[in-house]
Design a protein around this motif. Sequence first.
Motif, mmCIF file in Angstrom:
data_model
loop_
_atom_site.group_PDB
_atom_site.id
_atom_site.type_symbol
_atom_site.label_atom_id
_atom_site.label_comp_id
_atom_site.label_asym_id
_atom_site.label_seq_id
_atom_site.Cartn_x
_atom_site.Cartn_y
_atom_site.Cartn_z
ATOM 1 N N ASN A 119 0.812 -1.228 0.000
ATOM 2 C CA ASN A 119 0.000 0.000 0.000
ATOM 3 C C ASN A 119 0.840 1.270 0.000
ATOM 4 O O ASN A 119 0.278 2.375 0.086
ATOM 5 C CB ASN A 119 -0.941 0.002 1.199
ATOM 6 C CG ASN A 119 -1.984 -1.107 1.119
ATOM 7 O OD1 ASN A 119 -2.501 -1.389 0.044
ATOM 8 N ND2 ASN A 119 -2.275 -1.732 2.251
ATOM 9 N N ASN A 120 2.134 1.124 -0.066
ATOM 10 C CA ASN A 120 3.032 2.280 -0.125
ATOM 11 C C ASN A 120 4.011 2.047 -1.276
ATOM 12 O O ASN A 120 5.200 1.842 -1.061
ATOM 13 C CB ASN A 120 3.777 2.420 1.209
ATOM 14 C CG ASN A 120 4.452 3.758 1.359
ATOM 15 O OD1 ASN A 120 4.070 4.735 0.725
ATOM 16 N ND2 ASN A 120 5.483 3.803 2.184
ATOM 17 N N PRO A 121 3.506 2.070 -2.526
ATOM 18 C CA PRO A 121 4.291 1.587 -3.672
ATOM 19 C C PRO A 121 5.425 2.516 -4.087
ATOM 20 O O PRO A 121 5.405 3.711 -3.835
ATOM 21 C CB PRO A 121 3.241 1.484 -4.786
ATOM 22 C CG PRO A 121 2.238 2.535 -4.438
ATOM 23 C CD PRO A 121 2.173 2.537 -2.933
ATOM 24 N N VAL A 122 6.399 1.890 -4.739
ATOM 25 C CA VAL A 122 7.455 2.652 -5.413
ATOM 26 C C VAL A 122 6.861 3.365 -6.623
ATOM 27 O O VAL A 122 7.193 4.511 -6.922
ATOM 28 C CB VAL A 122 8.597 1.705 -5.858
ATOM 29 C CG1 VAL A 122 9.630 2.459 -6.691
ATOM 30 C CG2 VAL A 122 9.244 1.063 -4.648
ATOM 31 N N LEU A 123 5.942 2.673 -7.299
ATOM 32 C CA LEU A 123 5.233 3.255 -8.448
ATOM 33 C C LEU A 123 3.911 2.527 -8.613
ATOM 34 O O LEU A 123 3.841 1.300 -8.479
ATOM 35 C CB LEU A 123 6.067 3.135 -9.724
ATOM 36 C CG LEU A 123 5.433 3.698 -11.012
ATOM 37 C CD1 LEU A 123 6.488 4.382 -11.872
ATOM 38 C CD2 LEU A 123 4.750 2.593 -11.823
ATOM 39 N N LEU A 124 2.839 3.286 -8.919
ATOM 40 C CA LEU A 124 1.522 2.716 -9.193
ATOM 41 C C LEU A 124 0.964 3.328 -10.475
ATOM 42 O O LEU A 124 0.760 4.533 -10.565
ATOM 43 C CB LEU A 124 0.562 2.976 -8.038
ATOM 44 C CG LEU A 124 -0.887 2.511 -8.262
ATOM 45 C CD1 LEU A 124 -0.931 0.998 -8.465
ATOM 46 C CD2 LEU A 124 -1.783 2.931 -7.106
ATOM 47 N N TYR A 125 0.740 2.452 -11.469
ATOM 48 C CA TYR A 125 0.117 2.858 -12.732
ATOM 49 C C TYR A 125 -1.288 2.267 -12.750
ATOM 50 O O TYR A 125 -1.471 1.063 -12.604
ATOM 51 C CB TYR A 125 0.940 2.344 -13.906
ATOM 52 C CG TYR A 125 0.292 2.527 -15.267
ATOM 53 C CD1 TYR A 125 0.561 3.661 -16.043
ATOM 54 C CD2 TYR A 125 -0.568 1.555 -15.777
ATOM 55 C CE1 TYR A 125 -0.029 3.818 -17.293
ATOM 56 C CE2 TYR A 125 -1.160 1.707 -17.022
ATOM 57 C CZ TYR A 125 -0.892 2.839 -17.769
ATOM 58 O OH TYR A 125 -1.479 2.981 -19.003
ATOM 59 N N ASN A 126 -2.296 3.130 -12.937
ATOM 60 C CA ASN A 126 -3.690 2.673 -12.954
ATOM 61 C C ASN A 126 -4.529 3.682 -13.734
ATOM 62 O O ASN A 126 -4.202 4.878 -13.765
ATOM 63 C CB ASN A 126 -4.222 2.526 -11.528
ATOM 64 C CG ASN A 126 -5.435 1.634 -11.450
ATOM 65 O OD1 ASN A 126 -5.830 1.021 -12.446
ATOM 66 N ND2 ASN A 126 -6.046 1.542 -10.277
ATOM 67 N N GLN A 127 -5.576 3.185 -14.378
ATOM 68 C CA GLN A 127 -6.469 4.042 -15.150
ATOM 69 C C GLN A 127 -5.720 4.853 -16.197
ATOM 70 O O GLN A 127 -6.013 6.019 -16.452
ATOM 71 C CB GLN A 127 -7.254 4.974 -14.218
ATOM 72 C CG GLN A 127 -8.122 4.220 -13.217
ATOM 73 C CD GLN A 127 -8.826 5.140 -12.243
ATOM 74 O OE1 GLN A 127 -8.524 6.330 -12.157
ATOM 75 N NE2 GLN A 127 -9.769 4.596 -11.492
ATOM 76 N N GLY A 128 -4.706 4.214 -16.773
ATOM 77 C CA GLY A 128 -3.988 4.812 -17.886
ATOM 78 C C GLY A 128 -2.933 5.834 -17.521
ATOM 79 O O GLY A 128 -2.389 6.506 -18.411
ATOM 80 N N LYS A 129 -2.598 5.991 -16.233
ATOM 81 C CA LYS A 129 -1.574 6.965 -15.851
ATOM 82 C C LYS A 129 -0.937 6.578 -14.525
ATOM 83 O O LYS A 129 -1.471 5.763 -13.771
ATOM 84 C CB LYS A 129 -2.181 8.368 -15.752
ATOM 85 C CG LYS A 129 -3.241 8.502 -14.685
ATOM 86 C CD LYS A 129 -3.787 9.930 -14.639
ATOM 87 C CE LYS A 129 -4.858 10.063 -13.545
ATOM 88 N NZ LYS A 129 -5.387 11.460 -13.489
#
Length: 261
Positions: free
Chosen positions: A62-72
């Motif tokens: 829940n504390n990501p290095v990177l999160l890509y979602n919904q196209g961004k």
Amino acid sequence: MVFIIIVLLNLLIEASVSLTVVVPPDPIVAHVGSTVILPCWISPPENAEALEIRWYRQDQFNNPVLLYNQGKIQDVQEESYRNRSSLALRSDQSGGLKYGDVSLRLEKLRVQDGGLFHCYVSGEHSYGSEEMTLKITALGSAPVLSPESLDDGRVNISCRSSGWYPEPSVSWTSDEGRVLRPGGTSHTRGADEMISVHSWTAVSLSDAQLVSCSVSLRPGELKEGRLDIQGIVCSDSSGPWKALFFSVLICSLLGSVWLIF
């Protein structure tokens, strides 16, 4: 009938986790301050533009290095990775997200970046996750050698170097390639986790004329310093004879002046 239902349920469960994520089997090694690509891709290739891509450290889902979602890329990154992490191509031929390349790019690497990274990809009905290891190294400064004459005619040589990670090894050799025995070696870790090393050895002209101190992480990653002790030993050993010569000369001159008068 019950058996058929159980089989169908198992097939549905398997289908829900059928997305295959692939990462390299070996650790990725990179230097402090550099930029690295952590490769991760979907196999067989699948368009990942509409999927969720999550890179996170151990137990930090829940504390990501990177999160890509919904196209961004979402603005929920762990603070220390802001402006340092992005999605990137693992190779010029990978095709990017459209062909399932979900690799992570990390910039300005620090010692603290070393460890496990999880590549997690999920869709509406499937997901996949794999972990990989990033190893951080740092090549320190060139060793500085300092001599100190001993009463027994030998020279004690001190070798110092800083800015290493992880802990380096130290070796001493003569001009003939013979291994010299160190008197001792110590390592000091700074607040930034970087390591300084200090080693020393005592040698005579019968041991070597040219002494080398090598500090290394592994073969091919080393720094070396050299010192010619021949001039030092000869200079120091001639010192008392020079003093005696000048003392006798001065006494002779004073004696001659006294006889003249």
